[in-house]
Design a protein around this motif. Structure first.
Motif, short mmCIF file in Angstrom:
data_model
loop_
_atom_site.label_atom_id
_atom_site.label_comp_id
_atom_site.label_asym_id
_atom_site.label_seq_id
_atom_site.Cartn_x
_atom_site.Cartn_y
_atom_site.Cartn_z
N LEU A 291 -1.60 -6.73 2.48
CA LEU A 291 -0.42 -6.84 3.34
C LEU A 291 -0.14 -8.29 3.74
CD1 LEU A 291 -1.08 -3.82 5.72
CD2 LEU A 291 0.29 -3.87 3.63
N LEU A 292 -0.92 -9.22 3.24
CA LEU A 292 -0.76 -10.63 3.60
C LEU A 292 -0.23 -11.43 2.42
CD1 LEU A 292 -4.11 -11.22 5.56
CD2 LEU A 292 -1.85 -10.63 6.47
N ILE B 205 0.86 -1.19 0.00
CA ILE B 205 0.00 0.00 0.00
C ILE B 205 0.89 1.23 0.00
CG2 ILE B 205 -1.76 1.30 1.27
CD1 ILE B 205 -2.73 -1.33 2.44
N GLN B 206 0.78 2.06 -1.01
CA GLN B 206 1.58 3.29 -1.12
C GLN B 206 0.77 4.54 -0.86
OE1 GLN B 206 3.35 3.10 -5.01
NE2 GLN B 206 4.78 1.47 -4.44
N THR B 207 -0.54 4.44 -0.96
CA THR B 207 -1.40 5.60 -0.73
C THR B 207 -1.75 5.71 0.75
OG1 THR B 207 -3.36 4.26 -1.17
CG2 THR B 207 -2.39 5.44 -3.04
N PRO B 208 -2.20 6.88 1.22
CA PRO B 208 -2.62 7.01 2.63
C PRO B 208 -3.71 6.00 2.97
CG PRO B 208 -2.43 9.16 1.60
CD PRO B 208 -2.28 8.17 0.50
N VAL B 209 -3.63 5.44 4.16
CA VAL B 209 -4.58 4.41 4.59
C VAL B 209 -5.91 5.05 4.95
CG1 VAL B 209 -5.08 2.68 6.35
CG2 VAL B 209 -2.77 2.86 5.39
N ASN B 210 -6.97 4.50 4.38
CA ASN B 210 -8.32 4.95 4.67
C ASN B 210 -8.98 3.90 5.57
OD1 ASN B 210 -10.97 5.73 4.77
ND2 ASN B 210 -11.27 5.86 2.56
#
Length: 212
Positions: free
Chosen positions: A74-75, A60-65
């Motif tokens: 992430l798994l 994930i490279q974008t801000p976490v929503n």
């Protein structure tokens, strides 16, 4: 053969020309294209099969929503793989707890074969054909029906997931009925392009994670 002086000089000059040409060829000729040249080795390395998880997470490279967070990114297992592994663990524990006194042990072993690795199947078959166990079930006419519930994800590794699963048995001995529940740690691992049960044991005994 007798040669005069002129013929000997010509023969010597011819030999000298041949030796000079051979030396120039060996000096400037390109290396052969055999398997030991560096280029060949580099090409072979480039085509070697990849190692590691079959589905590496994309990250994930974008801000976490918080309202739109995909944990599977992430798994090392996709959503589909995770669901397949969970279903496999649940159905295996239910099948493990289901048997009859009047069925051949080979039938029981075959019922479990589609869930487990070859090594675990060998172990389960050996356990199911124990003479004392078979005699007890026949003597008491035991019939067991198993069910299972998924309780927890204990460990996630690159190539394996350990689930905690509660197995429940409804047991009939002749005319007597009873119920019994046990918790198991069930390891599901990638195996030859599919998912299989690698091992299982009582949940409180602990269990290693990744199988490599």
């Amino acid at each position: 053969m007798n040669l005069n002086d002129r013929q000997r000089r010509l023969l010597f000059a011819g030999i000298l020309v041949l030796l000079t040409a051979a030396g120039l060829y060996l000096t400037f000729a390109k290396p052969d294209d055999g398997p030991d040249r560096p280029e060949a080795k580099s090409s072979e390395s480039a085509t070697a099969p990849p190692t590691g998880p079959a589905s590496p997470p994309p990250g994930i490279q974008t801000p976490v929503n918080p309202n739109d967070f995909d944990i599977y990114r992430l798994l090392p297992f996709t959503r589909q793989e995770f669901a397949t592994a969970a279903d496999l663990a649940q159905r295996f524990v239910a099948a493990y707890g289901t048997y009859r006194f009047d069925e051949p042990p080979e039938t029981y072993s075959q019922r479990l074969a589609g869930f487990v690795t070859d090594d675990l199947r060998t172990q389960l078959t050996r356990d199911a054909t124990t003479p004392g166990l078979l005699e007890e079930r026949r003597r008491e006419q035991i019939v067991a029906r198993g069910s299972a519930s998924l309780d927890q994800v204990r460990t996630i590794e690159d190539n394996s997931i350990i689930f905690v699963v509660t197995g429940t048995q409804q047991v009939t001995k002749g005319t007597t009925e009873s119920s019994d529940s046990r918790k198991y740690a069930v390891t599901v691992t990638r195996n030859g392009g599919s998912l299989r049960i690698y091992s299982f044991q009582p949940a409180d005994a602990g269990q290693a994670g990744d199988t490599g």
